[in-house]
Scaffold this active site. Structure first.
Site, PDB file in Angstrom:
ATOM      1  N   ASN A 194      -8.769 -42.910  -5.153  1.00  0.00           N
ATOM      2  CA  ASN A 194     -10.159 -43.359  -5.280  1.00  0.00           C
ATOM      3  C   ASN A 194     -10.887 -43.132  -3.966  1.00  0.00           C
ATOM      4  OD1 ASN A 194      -9.944 -45.853  -3.575  1.00  0.00           O
ATOM      5  ND2 ASN A 194      -8.394 -46.319  -5.120  1.00  0.00           N
ATOM      6  N   ASP A 237      -4.956 -49.395  -9.986  1.00  0.00           N
ATOM      7  CA  ASP A 237      -4.476 -50.348 -10.990  1.00  0.00           C
ATOM      8  C   ASP A 237      -3.337 -49.743 -11.806  1.00  0.00           C
ATOM      9  OD1 ASP A 237      -6.234 -52.368 -10.289  1.00  0.00           O
ATOM     10  OD2 ASP A 237      -7.859 -51.486 -11.476  1.00  0.00           O
ATOM     11  N   LYS A 279       4.879 -28.523 -10.471  1.00  0.00           N
ATOM     12  CA  LYS A 279       3.450 -28.462 -10.739  1.00  0.00           C
ATOM     13  C   LYS A 279       3.181 -28.335 -12.248  1.00  0.00           C
ATOM     14  CE  LYS A 279      -0.520 -25.948  -9.111  1.00  0.00           C
ATOM     15  NZ  LYS A 279      -1.007 -24.685  -8.583  1.00  0.00           N
ATOM     16  N   PRO A 305       1.829 -53.196  -9.692  1.00  0.00           N
ATOM     17  CA  PRO A 305       1.866 -54.629  -9.370  1.00  0.00           C
ATOM     18  C   PRO A 305       0.612 -55.017  -8.587  1.00  0.00           C
ATOM     19  CG  PRO A 305       3.360 -53.401  -7.942  1.00  0.00           C
ATOM     20  CD  PRO A 305       2.845 -52.437  -8.964  1.00  0.00           C
ATOM     21  N   PHE A 351     -10.511 -58.933  -1.510  1.00  0.00           N
ATOM     22  CA  PHE A 351     -11.826 -58.303  -1.596  1.00  0.00           C
ATOM     23  C   PHE A 351     -12.169 -58.079  -3.056  1.00  0.00           C
ATOM     24  CE2 PHE A 351     -13.685 -56.840   2.455  1.00  0.00           C
ATOM     25  CZ  PHE A 351     -12.811 -57.478   3.298  1.00  0.00           C
ATOM     26  N   LYS A 397      -6.208 -65.381  -8.710  1.00  0.00           N
ATOM     27  CA  LYS A 397      -5.157 -64.901  -7.796  1.00  0.00           C
ATOM     28  C   LYS A 397      -4.731 -65.967  -6.797  1.00  0.00           C
ATOM     29  CE  LYS A 397      -6.616 -60.048  -8.048  1.00  0.00           C
ATOM     30  NZ  LYS A 397      -6.369 -58.704  -7.502  1.00  0.00           N
TER      31      LYS A 397
HETATM   32  O1  C5P Z   1      -8.492 -57.367  -9.231  1.00  0.00           O
HETATM   33  P1  C5P Z   1      -9.038 -56.449  -8.207  1.00  0.00           P
HETATM   34  O2  C5P Z   1      -8.293 -55.146  -8.106  1.00  0.00           O
HETATM   35  O3  C5P Z   1     -10.511 -56.226  -8.258  1.00  0.00           O
HETATM   36  O4  C5P Z   1      -8.779 -57.245  -6.845  1.00  0.00           O
HETATM   37  C1  C5P Z   1      -9.083 -56.722  -5.604  1.00  0.00           C
HETATM   38  C2  C5P Z   1      -8.292 -57.399  -4.562  1.00  0.00           C
HETATM   39  O5  C5P Z   1      -6.911 -57.433  -4.906  1.00  0.00           O
HETATM   40  C3  C5P Z   1      -8.340 -56.629  -3.270  1.00  0.00           C
HETATM   41  O6  C5P Z   1      -8.228 -57.584  -2.234  1.00  0.00           O
HETATM   42  C4  C5P Z   1      -7.131 -55.727  -3.348  1.00  0.00           C
HETATM   43  O7  C5P Z   1      -6.662 -55.343  -2.081  1.00  0.00           O
HETATM   44  C5  C5P Z   1      -6.125 -56.583  -4.093  1.00  0.00           C
HETATM   45  N1  C5P Z   1      -5.225 -55.830  -4.982  1.00  0.00           N
HETATM   46  C6  C5P Z   1      -3.881 -55.731  -4.685  1.00  0.00           C
HETATM   47  N2  C5P Z   1      -3.042 -55.044  -5.539  1.00  0.00           N
HETATM   48  C7  C5P Z   1      -3.503 -54.484  -6.664  1.00  0.00           C
HETATM   49  C8  C5P Z   1      -4.879 -54.591  -6.975  1.00  0.00           C
HETATM   50  C9  C5P Z   1      -5.713 -55.262  -6.112  1.00  0.00           C
HETATM   51  O8  C5P Z   1      -3.445 -56.222  -3.651  1.00  0.00           O
HETATM   52  N3  C5P Z   1      -2.678 -53.832  -7.474  1.00  0.00           N
END
Ligand code: C5P
Length: 400
Positions: free
Chosen positions: A210, A279, A289, A305, A323, A341
């Site tokens: 991303n 995600d 490839k 995770p 964040f 969380k």
């Molecule tokens: O749920 P979301 O992805 O929007 O949450 C964002 C926050 O969770 C950020 O602080 C990000 O670094 C953390 N995060 C994480 N592991 C993931 C997804 C998000 O630590 N797999």
């Protein structure tokens, strides 16, 4: 950036080749908003003339004890009054010896002795002069006297030898001086952060990622160091320079990031998840490839995770900060993320305000409510976040 706005710095320059770096430092300080008064020794002036410093700082340079510009006739006393700090760069072996003994036989040494502000020195000398027991003794004494020693660095020297004794670069001295001036809100604390995007391989040359630049996480890591914390930064693939004093561990995928975080976690007081963790990851990364021999291709993804949620729900979890970058309904999403969380603090921003750029507008969500910081440079925002973390931790500490 105006990191030194409203601050007056007295820059002492003694006689070493590294005086040319002092000219660059004077320029950087002025650019960062500082008023710079240069005090130049006779030997320093042999390397870089007063005219150079005068042109760079826009102020007359101080060279003599008997300078008549001060109404009181006491430049040696008045010049450091009201200054944020005094930095001697370069500081020769001879100057360190004089300082350690409280000698005061020229303007600069007298200024140091009569000063009313913190003193920092950036040693610059040949490696044998630096390693000489006499110099080392003087350095120990100066530290004991409360003088901050910046560097020296290791590397090639003007004399052609290689070793310790090189003066730090001007930009490094600027960073160190700025860090020195910050309140030590996180002194004695260990902080672990994640930053940047993750990269989930599809095959040896392609992957899902991303557009997170990593800038906010790196700024925050730097602000934590400047606040006196011991900082470990787990960074996804970004090409940013590691802030001075930060221990950086590079990772690619979310799984690697998770594993690295778990290994580094014991003993941490604060965990800040700034990374834009993917995600989902491809269920399988192809060994070779992927060829374009079909008209369509279906990728099967599986969930990664949630590193932050995992850390925050551990028994003995550190103070956890997350964040929330949203494109709308910031308050609702950020607040529900904080609760879901089990976070102590969520830093929320609208993606259109922060992603990729150098500025950010954030709102801080904690158990007591929402608190908006003004739109600012990411480094300034980072300091605001650190200050808020320090206040919340102090409050929690008071409750236990
Ligand atoms: O749920 P979301 O992805 O929007 O949450 C964002 C926050 O969770 C950020 O602080 C990000 O670094 C953390 N995060 C994480 N592991 C993931 C997804 C998000 O630590 N797999």
């Amino acid at each position: 950036m105006n990191e030194f706005q409203g601050k007056r710095i007295v820059l002492g320059v003694t006689g070493g080749v590294a005086a040319y770096k002092a000219a660059e430092l004077a320029r950087l300080l002025v650019k960062a908003g500082a008023d710079v008064d240069v005090a130049l020794t006779a030997a320093g002036a042999q390397f870089v003339g007063a005219a150079t410093f005068q042109a760079l700082t826009g102020r007359r340079v101080w060279q003599a004890l008997w300078d008549e510009r001060m109404d009181s006739g006491m430049a040696h006393i008045d010049l450091t009054r009201g200054a944020a700090a005094m930095l001697v760069a370069p500081a020769t072996a001879d100057f360190l010896a004089k300082l350690a003994h409280g000698a005061a036989d020229d303007l600069l040494s007298t200024l140091c002795l009569a000063r009313d502000c913190p003193l920092l020195v950036a040693p610059a000398m040949n490696r044998q002069m630096w390693n000489n027991p006499a110099t080392q003794r003087n350095v120990v004494q100066l530290r004991a006297d409360g003088v901050s020693i910046l560097g020296p660095a290791h590397g090639e020297q003007a004399c052609g030898e290689v070793g310790d004794g090189r003066m730090l670069e001007a930009a490094e001295l600027l960073d160190d001086l700025y860090a020195f001036l910050q309140p030590k809100l996180l002194a004695g604390k260990r902080v672990l952060l994640t930053a940047g995007p993750t990269y989930e391989a599809l095959d040896p040359v392609r992957g899902l990622t991303n557009s997170s630049s990593g800038k906010m996480g790196f700024s925050l890591a730097r602000a934590c160091v400047e606040a006196g914390a011991e900082v470990t930064l787990v960074a996804g693939p970004v090409s940013l320079v590691t802030p001075r004093g930060v221990r950086r561990i590079n990772v690619q995928s979310a799984l690697q990031m998770r594993e690295t975080v778990m290994q580094a976690l014991p003993g941490q007081h604060v965990f800040i998840g700034v990374a834009a963790v993917a995600d989902y990851r491809p269920r399988r990364a192809a060994e070779h490839k992927i060829k374009k021999d079909a008209s369509s291709l279906t990728l099967e993804l599986e969930a990664n995770p949630d590193i932050l949620a995992e850390v925050a729900t551990m028994p003995d979890a550190p103070f956890c900060v997350g964040f929330a970058a949203e494109s709308r309904d910031l308050a609702t999403y950020a607040e529900s993320k904080r609760v879901a969380k089990k976070l102590d603090l969520v830093v929320g921003n609208l993606v259109q305000d922060g992603l990729g750029g150098n500025t950010n507008a954030v709102t801080l969500f904690d158990a007591a409510g929402a608190h908006t910081l003004p739109l600012a440079d990411k480094s300034e925002v980072a300091h605001g976040i650190v200050a808020h973390i320090a206040v919340l931790m102090e409050k929690q500490h008071g409750q236990h």
